[in-house]
Design an enzyme around this catalytic site. Structure first.
Site, short mmCIF file in Angstrom:
data_model
loop_
_atom_site.label_atom_id
_atom_site.label_comp_id
_atom_site.label_asym_id
_atom_site.label_seq_id
_atom_site.Cartn_x
_atom_site.Cartn_y
_atom_site.Cartn_z
N ARG A 133 41.51 48.89 36.36
CA ARG A 133 40.53 49.92 35.74
C ARG A 133 41.32 50.40 34.41
O ARG A 133 42.44 49.94 33.92
CB ARG A 133 40.68 51.27 36.31
N SER A 142 54.26 56.73 27.19
CA SER A 142 53.46 57.85 26.77
C SER A 142 53.92 58.70 25.76
O SER A 142 55.11 58.90 25.78
CB SER A 142 53.02 58.66 28.03
N TYR A 186 55.53 63.41 35.33
CA TYR A 186 55.01 62.15 34.62
C TYR A 186 55.94 61.75 33.57
O TYR A 186 56.18 60.69 32.99
CB TYR A 186 53.50 62.71 34.19
N ILE A 211 44.02 58.65 25.69
CA ILE A 211 43.46 57.50 25.75
C ILE A 211 42.14 57.56 26.82
O ILE A 211 42.39 58.26 27.91
CB ILE A 211 44.06 56.10 26.20
#
Ligand code: NAP
Length: 246
Positions: A14, A141, A154, A187
């Site tokens: 994905r 990120s 995260y 994104i």
């Protein structure tokens, strides 16, 4: 551009991983499409790649499982002979205040994002060292660069991936292996599913180019880094974020 290369892309069923697999296959690589639970989606990615004239295969592996990663990398080598490119894309997030986060949730994010990256590199780097060439690209990120409220676990993993990239690039450069990292901004993927339209609009407004990014824009950067023409680039963190981190 990537003809004759074998590229392993984790979490390619994905989102960003899917776009990376498709783009690398379009550039001539044989792509190993990894998934954890989404078998059907991964098979759809492979069917699309083959319909477009490319080739690859689908392989399940939970990247947070050290022993499973060892067995998986051995299987890739037995079946396809080599690993030229490893893209550590698989990742999850668990939003919420730190004070409400369970130990299990924290561990799961660390084990998937950071340890998963280590696990795959641990076993893919060995054949790369033997062949004296290879390219490893990790995904960080903006939240690993600037920190994010309600995304402590995260953000930790994504900052850790930057440190891992820089350290490993030094360690593996003498073996002809480059290690780089792409740090995307916001994104449009399933990972954004928890964001409301208002959240998205606010993030777009905060972004200098005034929009969110698309998976394809990350995939193009991956192909650029994987190309041998980028042979002098290693240990770098390349932001693809519309100017969110300047
Ligand atoms: P996504 O749409 O949620 O897709 C995540 C992918 O990771 C899926 O293919 C999933 O496979 C796979 N995955 C999750 N856990 C796994 C495991 N334990 N083992 C193997 N595969 C696993 O996410 P995305 O937005 O494309 O994100 C991809 C990467 O980019 C992540 O590392 C993410 O942190 C990073 N990133 C994303 C953004 C963003 O805004 N979207 C921004 C910066 C960085 P299954 O479908 O089989 O579960």
């Amino acid at each position: 551009m990537l003809s004759g290369k074998t590229a392993v892309v984790t979490g390619a069923s994905r989102g960003i991983g899917r776009a990376i697999a498709e783009k690398m296959a379009a550039e001539g690589a044989f792509v190993v499409i990894n998934y954890n639970g989404s078998k059907e989606a991964a098979e759809t990615v492979l069917a699309g790649i083959r319909a477009a004239g490319g080739d690859g295969c689908v392989m399940q592996c939970n990247v947070s499982d050290f022993a499973a990663c060892e067995a998986w990398m051995k299987e890739i080598l037995a079946l396809y002979g080599k690993i030229d490119i490893l893209v550590n894309n698989a990742g999850i997030t668990k939003d919420g205040l730190l004070m409400g986060m369970s130990e299990e949730a924290f561990d799961r994010v660390i084990e998937t994002n950071l340890k998963g990256t280590f696990n795959c590199i641990r076993f893919a780097a060995r054949p790369m060292i033997r062949q004296k060439s290879g390219c490893i690209i990790n995904i960080s990120s903006i939240w690993g660069q600037r920190g994010a409220s309600c995304e402590v676990a995260y953000s930790c993993t994504k900052a850790g991936i930057i440190a891992l990239t820089r350290s490993l690039a030094m360690e593996l450069a003498p073996s002809g292996i480059r290690v780089n990292c792409v740090a995307p901004g916001v994104i449009n993927t399933d990972m954004m599913a928890g964001f409301t339209d208002e959240d998205r609009a606010a993030l777009a407004e905060e972004t200098p180019v005034e929009r969110l990014g698309e998976p394809d824009e990350i995939a193009r950067t991956m192909v650029f880094l994987a190309d041998e023409a980028s042979g002098y680039i290693t240990g770098q963190v390349l932001g693809v974020n519309g100017g969110l981190v300047i």
